[in-house]
Design a protein around this motif. Structure first.
Motif, mmCIF file in Angstrom:
data_model
loop_
_atom_site.group_PDB
_atom_site.id
_atom_site.type_symbol
_atom_site.label_atom_id
_atom_site.label_comp_id
_atom_site.label_asym_id
_atom_site.label_seq_id
_atom_site.Cartn_x
_atom_site.Cartn_y
_atom_site.Cartn_z
ATOM 1 N N THR A 38 0.868 -1.188 0.000
ATOM 2 C CA THR A 38 0.000 0.000 0.000
ATOM 3 C C THR A 38 0.896 1.226 0.000
ATOM 4 N N GLU A 39 0.598 2.137 -0.919
ATOM 5 C CA GLU A 39 1.388 3.370 -1.013
ATOM 6 C C GLU A 39 0.504 4.523 -0.560
ATOM 7 N N ILE A 40 0.969 5.284 0.424
ATOM 8 C CA ILE A 40 0.133 6.357 0.980
ATOM 9 C C ILE A 40 0.760 7.712 0.662
ATOM 10 N N LYS A 41 0.020 8.486 -0.110
ATOM 11 C CA LYS A 41 0.504 9.805 -0.518
ATOM 12 C C LYS A 41 -0.297 10.880 0.216
ATOM 13 N N GLY A 42 0.384 11.937 0.627
ATOM 14 C CA GLY A 42 -0.310 13.032 1.309
ATOM 15 C C GLY A 42 -0.663 12.693 2.747
ATOM 16 N N TYR A 43 0.058 11.715 3.316
ATOM 17 C CA TYR A 43 -0.251 11.260 4.684
ATOM 18 C C TYR A 43 0.093 12.339 5.710
ATOM 19 N N LEU A 71 5.327 3.564 2.266
ATOM 20 C CA LEU A 71 5.078 2.249 1.677
ATOM 21 C C LEU A 71 4.851 1.259 2.815
ATOM 22 N N VAL A 72 3.722 0.586 2.765
ATOM 23 C CA VAL A 72 3.382 -0.394 3.807
ATOM 24 C C VAL A 72 3.375 -1.776 3.158
ATOM 25 N N GLU A 73 4.180 -2.668 3.710
ATOM 26 C CA GLU A 73 4.185 -4.045 3.189
ATOM 27 C C GLU A 73 3.159 -4.861 3.957
ATOM 28 N N GLY A 74 2.083 -5.181 3.310
ATOM 29 C CA GLY A 74 0.982 -5.871 3.984
ATOM 30 C C GLY A 74 1.360 -7.281 4.417
ATOM 31 N N ARG A 75 0.745 -7.745 5.493
ATOM 32 C CA ARG A 75 1.049 -9.076 6.026
ATOM 33 C C ARG A 75 -0.131 -10.037 5.842
ATOM 34 N N ASN A 76 -1.019 -9.701 4.931
ATOM 35 C CA ASN A 76 -2.154 -10.566 4.619
ATOM 36 C C ASN A 76 -2.842 -11.099 5.877
ATOM 37 N N MET A 77 -3.259 -10.226 6.726
ATOM 38 C CA MET A 77 -4.073 -10.442 7.927
ATOM 39 C C MET A 77 -3.290 -11.006 9.123
ATOM 40 N N GLN A 78 -2.057 -11.485 8.910
ATOM 41 C CA GLN A 78 -1.344 -12.130 10.024
ATOM 42 C C GLN A 78 -0.188 -11.284 10.522
ATOM 43 N N VAL A 211 -24.051 -0.741 9.222
ATOM 44 C CA VAL A 211 -23.029 -1.324 8.333
ATOM 45 C C VAL A 211 -23.055 -2.831 8.491
ATOM 46 N N THR A 212 -22.909 -3.535 7.377
ATOM 47 C CA THR A 212 -22.896 -4.999 7.411
ATOM 48 C C THR A 212 -21.660 -5.516 6.693
ATOM 49 N N LEU A 213 -20.995 -6.453 7.340
ATOM 50 C CA LEU A 213 -19.799 -7.060 6.737
ATOM 51 C C LEU A 213 -19.812 -8.555 7.037
ATOM 52 N N GLU A 214 -19.637 -9.336 6.006
ATOM 53 C CA GLU A 214 -19.651 -10.799 6.155
ATOM 54 C C GLU A 214 -18.203 -11.279 6.198
ATOM 55 N N GLY A 215 -17.809 -11.923 7.296
ATOM 56 C CA GLY A 215 -16.426 -12.384 7.411
ATOM 57 C C GLY A 215 -16.331 -13.865 7.126
ATOM 58 N N PRO A 216 -15.120 -14.385 7.006
ATOM 59 C CA PRO A 216 -13.858 -13.635 6.942
ATOM 60 C C PRO A 216 -13.608 -13.076 5.545
ATOM 61 N N GLN A 217 -12.797 -12.002 5.539
ATOM 62 C CA GLN A 217 -12.442 -11.379 4.257
ATOM 63 C C GLN A 217 -10.983 -10.937 4.283
ATOM 64 N N ASN A 218 -10.402 -10.861 3.092
ATOM 65 C CA ASN A 218 -9.033 -10.348 2.967
ATOM 66 C C ASN A 218 -9.056 -8.983 2.305
ATOM 67 N N LEU A 219 -7.959 -8.253 2.431
ATOM 68 C CA LEU A 219 -7.858 -6.934 1.795
ATOM 69 C C LEU A 219 -6.740 -6.943 0.762
ATOM 70 N N LYS A 220 -6.885 -6.071 -0.212
ATOM 71 C CA LYS A 220 -5.841 -5.946 -1.252
ATOM 72 C C LYS A 220 -5.165 -4.600 -1.125
ATOM 73 N N GLY A 221 -3.840 -4.570 -1.077
ATOM 74 C CA GLY A 221 -3.091 -3.313 -0.979
ATOM 75 C C GLY A 221 -3.368 -2.413 -2.166
ATOM 76 N N ARG A 222 -3.243 -1.102 -1.968
ATOM 77 C CA ARG A 222 -3.523 -0.172 -3.064
ATOM 78 C C ARG A 222 -2.862 1.187 -2.790
ATOM 79 N N GLN A 223 -3.048 2.100 -3.712
ATOM 80 C CA GLN A 223 -2.556 3.465 -3.485
ATOM 81 C C GLN A 223 -3.632 4.259 -2.780
ATOM 82 N N VAL A 224 -3.224 5.054 -1.805
ATOM 83 C CA VAL A 224 -4.185 5.931 -1.129
ATOM 84 C C VAL A 224 -3.671 7.363 -1.237
#
Ligand code: S3P
Length: 427
Positions: A38-43, A71-78, A211-224
């Motif tokens: 994940t790349e964070i611009k303007g943080y 730059l954040v290196e994601g750990r895929n939930m763990q 708000v409703t969220l059905e788990g479990p779910q994973n996230l995908k890194g992106r630009q913010v």
């Protein structure tokens, strides 16, 4: 300490607002949970967000700064287990969102914070996270908290408060939980978590304040791309609104409707405020805001659903209310008592010293407008937003104002004083 001596002739100029604090915390945390980079611009580079970075690094997350981006290196939930205590410093958002994240990790961790944060209520997140399956040692009222995460299940939860921190903690835990989580609050609090989770490829549904969220779910890194912080802009909006002849342009300000209550209120009080160049960054609306000072302001009633939309701006709004004609009544804002300071009592005690006619109520403030502010020795009470509101009042006051313990401004806005000075010097 900062000293404000001159009553400026006229405030003028353009400012680019620093990155939004709430959105920066979320980009860091979701980036850490996601798969990929994940790349964070303007943080926002300020103490509170540094606390989040520090805690995430302790949990094994690689975060680096490169050419003005994170730059954040994601750990895929763990996350990695940390023997060290996770210190959220002064940041309530860090502590509460982190507890949601830790609820989903198969290990124990201790979260703490500074003296102010250790006094703030944590039961509001402990209770739903316990219902989802996390274990806390002790009563769970305040930090430090020892949390053991693990297998979670989805819950239906109706919060008695409109709190984005509680909502976000539950939604982060819901990503790890089996089954559906349905979260409800009395009024819609800031919805950056819902918007950004969706940007990170989560499936999440919002309807009104549910708000409703059905788990479990994973996230995908992106630009913010982080919008400018409307809570930082608030101080300049008010400074300009009460300064006759002022002409101030605030650029790249996030105007998400769940945050923009201050714009509605200043306009309703009579401020000449124009929203320009509206556009969308990610899922967040952004605009430039032009404020011209000198319009006659009048007192107003502020309560109910608008409160969560301007909760952090109330110290700044109090300064506008003092300059207005007539009475401003702020109610339903009892949450102010459990922020970085008790903001109801801090506003009352410190602004009274400057000649403001302000009375505290259990859940708000009553301000009689029109009294002339005079310079005084005042104290931030360890609270960044009180310090900045006092500085803005100092600009409008006759004589010298000294704000003691103003260093705390670095919690959310290290560049505040130079930015204010740049407007004065152009006058
Ligand atoms: C925040 C939510 C608000 C706000 C705080 C930041 C967030 O608190 O006052 O400064 O980033 O989620 P609540 O949890 O009371 O809504």
């Amino acid at each position: 300490m900062i000293i404000i001596t001159n009553k400026p002739e006229r405030l003028s100029g353009e400012l680019i607002m620093p990155g939004d604090k709430s959105i920066t915390h979320r980009a860091l945390i979701f980036g850490a949970l996601a798969k990929g980079i994940t790349e964070i611009k303007g943080y926002l580079d300020a103490e509170d967000c540094r606390s989040t970075i520090k805690c995430l690094r302790r949990l094994g997350v690689n975060i680096s700064a490169r050419r003005g981006r994170l730059l954040v290196e994601g750990r895929n939930m763990q996350m990695a287990e940390s023997a060290k205590v996770l210190d959220a410093g002064n940041s309530g958002t860090t502590a509460r969102l982190l507890l949601g994240l830790l609820a989903g990790q198969p290990f124990s961790a201790v979260v703490t914070g500074d003296i102010s944060l250790q006094k703030r209520p944590m039961r509001r997140v402990v209770e739903p996270l316990r219902q989802m399956g996390a274990t806390f040692k002790g009563e769970g009222e305040q930090l430090p908290l020892n949390i053991s995460g693990g297998k979670l299940k989805g819950i239906r939860y109706s919060s008695s408060k409109a709190s984005a921190q509680v909502k976000s903690a539950v939604l982060i835990a819901a990503l790890f939980a089996e089954g559906q989580t349905v979260y409800d609050e009395p009024y819609l609090s800031r919805n950056h978590t819902e918007l950004m989770l969706s940007d990170f490829a989560a499936e999440i549904k919002s309807r009104g304040s549910q708000v409703t969220l059905e788990g479990p779910q994973n996230l995908k890194g992106r630009q913010v791309l982080v919008p400018g912080d409307i809570s930082a802009a608030a101080f300049f909006m008010v400074a300009a609104a009460i300064n006759p002849g002022a002409e101030v342009l605030l650029k790249n300000v996030g105007i998400n409707p769940t945050r923009s209550g201050i714009i509605d209120i200043l306009k309703n009080m009579g401020t000449d405020l124009i929203i320009q160049n509206k556009r969308i960054w990610g899922s967040e609306p952004v605009a430039d805001i032009m404020i011209r000072g000198g319009a006659k302001l009048h007192g107003i009633k502020i309560d109910g659903e608008i409160i969560p939309r301007l909760i952090d701006e109330i110290p700044a709004i109090a300064v506008a209310a003092a300059a207005a004609e007539g009475k401003t009544v702020i109610a339903d804002a009892g949450e102010l008592r459990v922020k970085e300071s008790d903001r109801i009592s801090a506003v009352t005690s410190q602004f009274t010293r400057m000649g403001m006619a302000v009375t505290e109520t259990e859940d708000g403030l009553i301000i009689e407008g029109g009294s002339r502010l005079k310079g005084a020795e005042v104290n931030s009470m360890g609270d960044h937003r009180i310090a900045m509101a006092l500085a803005v009042a100092g600009l409008a006051a006759e004589g010298e104002t000294a704000v003691h313990d103003a260093e705390v401004i670095k919690i959310s806005f290290p560049g505040f004083i130079p930015a204010l000075r740049s407007l004065v010097n152009k006058g």
